[in-house]
Design a protein around this motif. Sequence first.
Motif, PDB file in Angstrom:
ATOM      1  N   VAL A   1       0.864  -1.180   0.000  1.00  0.00           N
ATOM      2  CA  VAL A   1       0.000   0.000   0.000  1.00  0.00           C
ATOM      3  C   VAL A   1       0.905   1.236   0.000  1.00  0.00           C
ATOM      4  N   GLY A   2       0.438   2.305  -0.624  1.00  0.00           N
ATOM      5  CA  GLY A   2       1.293   3.462  -0.805  1.00  0.00           C
ATOM      6  C   GLY A   2       1.153   4.536   0.238  1.00  0.00           C
ATOM      7  N   GLY A   3       0.091   4.476   1.045  1.00  0.00           N
ATOM      8  CA  GLY A   3      -0.166   5.536   2.004  1.00  0.00           C
ATOM      9  C   GLY A   3      -1.456   6.248   1.658  1.00  0.00           C
ATOM     10  N   GLY A   4      -1.835   7.224   2.489  1.00  0.00           N
ATOM     11  CA  GLY A   4      -3.074   7.938   2.249  1.00  0.00           C
ATOM     12  C   GLY A   4      -4.275   7.027   2.405  1.00  0.00           C
ATOM     13  N   ILE A   5      -5.292   7.262   1.604  1.00  0.00           N
ATOM     14  CA  ILE A   5      -6.528   6.486   1.699  1.00  0.00           C
ATOM     15  C   ILE A   5      -6.304   5.028   1.321  1.00  0.00           C
ATOM     16  N   SER A   6      -5.322   4.746   0.478  1.00  0.00           N
ATOM     17  CA  SER A   6      -5.067   3.347   0.109  1.00  0.00           C
ATOM     18  C   SER A   6      -4.722   2.507   1.335  1.00  0.00           C
ATOM     19  N   THR A   7      -4.020   3.105   2.289  1.00  0.00           N
ATOM     20  CA  THR A   7      -3.690   2.394   3.523  1.00  0.00           C
ATOM     21  C   THR A   7      -4.944   2.127   4.341  1.00  0.00           C
ATOM     22  N   GLU A   8      -5.842   3.111   4.396  1.00  0.00           N
ATOM     23  CA  GLU A   8      -7.101   2.925   5.130  1.00  0.00           C
ATOM     24  C   GLU A   8      -7.963   1.854   4.475  1.00  0.00           C
ATOM     25  N   ILE A   9      -7.975   1.816   3.151  1.00  0.00           N
ATOM     26  CA  ILE A   9      -8.713   0.776   2.423  1.00  0.00           C
ATOM     27  C   ILE A   9      -8.153  -0.603   2.777  1.00  0.00           C
ATOM     28  N   GLY A  10      -6.833  -0.689   2.832  1.00  0.00           N
ATOM     29  CA  GLY A  10      -6.197  -1.956   3.194  1.00  0.00           C
ATOM     30  C   GLY A  10      -6.612  -2.436   4.570  1.00  0.00           C
ATOM     31  N   LYS A  11      -6.703  -1.507   5.511  1.00  0.00           N
ATOM     32  CA  LYS A  11      -7.127  -1.875   6.865  1.00  0.00           C
ATOM     33  C   LYS A  11      -8.561  -2.407   6.864  1.00  0.00           C
ATOM     34  N   LEU A  12      -9.430  -1.753   6.104  1.00  0.00           N
ATOM     35  CA  LEU A  12     -10.826  -2.193   6.041  1.00  0.00           C
ATOM     36  C   LEU A  12     -10.945  -3.577   5.407  1.00  0.00           C
ATOM     37  N   LEU A  13     -10.078  -3.856   4.448  1.00  0.00           N
ATOM     38  CA  LEU A  13     -10.088  -5.166   3.791  1.00  0.00           C
ATOM     39  C   LEU A  13      -9.291  -6.203   4.576  1.00  0.00           C
ATOM     40  N   LYS A  14      -8.701  -5.771   5.697  1.00  0.00           N
ATOM     41  CA  LYS A  14      -7.960  -6.644   6.612  1.00  0.00           C
ATOM     42  C   LYS A  14      -6.756  -7.307   5.953  1.00  0.00           C
ATOM     43  N   VAL A  15      -6.103  -6.537   5.062  1.00  0.00           N
ATOM     44  CA  VAL A  15      -4.863  -7.056   4.491  1.00  0.00           C
ATOM     45  C   VAL A  15      -3.730  -6.811   5.478  1.00  0.00           C
ATOM     46  N   SER A  16      -2.634  -7.497   5.254  1.00  0.00           N
ATOM     47  CA  SER A  16      -1.407  -7.217   5.988  1.00  0.00           C
ATOM     48  C   SER A  16      -0.638  -6.197   5.159  1.00  0.00           C
ATOM     49  N   GLY A  17      -0.805  -4.934   5.495  1.00  0.00           N
ATOM     50  CA  GLY A  17      -0.255  -3.863   4.661  1.00  0.00           C
ATOM     51  C   GLY A  17       1.256  -3.787   4.721  1.00  0.00           C
ATOM     52  N   VAL A  18       1.872  -3.674   3.555  1.00  0.00           N
ATOM     53  CA  VAL A  18       3.315  -3.480   3.436  1.00  0.00           C
ATOM     54  C   VAL A  18       3.518  -2.107   2.817  1.00  0.00           C
TER      55      VAL A  18
END
Length: 327
Positions: A154-171
């Motif tokens: 994930v790159g940051g910004g809203i993309s990071t928040e989207i990742g959290k909602l989708l319960k990914v393990s964000g890198v």
Amino acid sequence: MVVSPNVYAENHELKIATWLSPMQTMNADVLPTWGKWIEEATQGRVTIKLEYDLAHPKSLVELVEDGAVDAAWTFHGYQPGRFRLTQIAELPGNKSTGEAASVAHWRINEKYFSDSFEYDGVELAGVFVHGPGQVHMREPINSLRDLKDKKIRVGGGISTEIGKLLKVSGVSAPATKAYEMLSQGVADGLFMQMDMMKAARFKDVAPYSYKLPTGLYLGSFGIFISPQFMEKLSEQDRQAIRSVSGEKLSALAGRYWSKADEIGEQDIIKSGSKVENFPAEDIAYFEDLTKGLDSEWIKSVKSRKVDAQAALTEFRQIVDGYQPIEL
């Protein structure tokens, strides 16, 4: 600061710190076109030069602020503590072209956010968004729900928040490091616009692409000029540069990045990589999952002392009614 009149008569080279591939549309199309506009507007007294890989993209705003580089561009999400208002353009659900969202981004910043400290120390030349961020994987998936616990860049910004909602393990990593992470299996996939699948060859290491109609999010970027560089110029040339920046530059960038997405998707398909649309149930799932993001963003910028709700409402009105401007 006292500047000799003779300095104003000199020609000046605007050195722009840039990144990504020379073939990527920002370097191949947007910045060179802006450079031609600047040269024409200043009657040749100001030209541009692109300088690659001077620093990590997250450091470029500070380098412009310090006068270490004349100009630069970067992704706002690389500095989440500083840039929060910019996430207005990243929120999902915008049924728009990149140009429409980029122009709306500029207009809203000028009307609602210009007194914010976020751009203190630099002169903002333009803002824009990349195309819809989609899902790209090393291995196939069947639905959005399959992303749970997957390692996703994930790159940051809203993309990071989207990742959290989708319960990914964000890198978290810049786009320049994503290929290596995918090729080594450090990440299972990434959220990215279609353009970069071609420009950065991500299709080679993430050959399964999955699309939502308006994407997961948009990515917000800024183009910055050093005030120290502008002080070297005559008032005539400063105004000339501004006349070909702002809304016009924002529209240019948004238009080219949208075109690059079309080219990137065609390239993916031609190369044999898979491009699939998420089914209706996934679209409904995503919309339900993200319906609280607007209010979360409004809450997150409360300390900025701006009318965030009015700004967001008007942003979407501009996007919905947008007609392409003449460039």
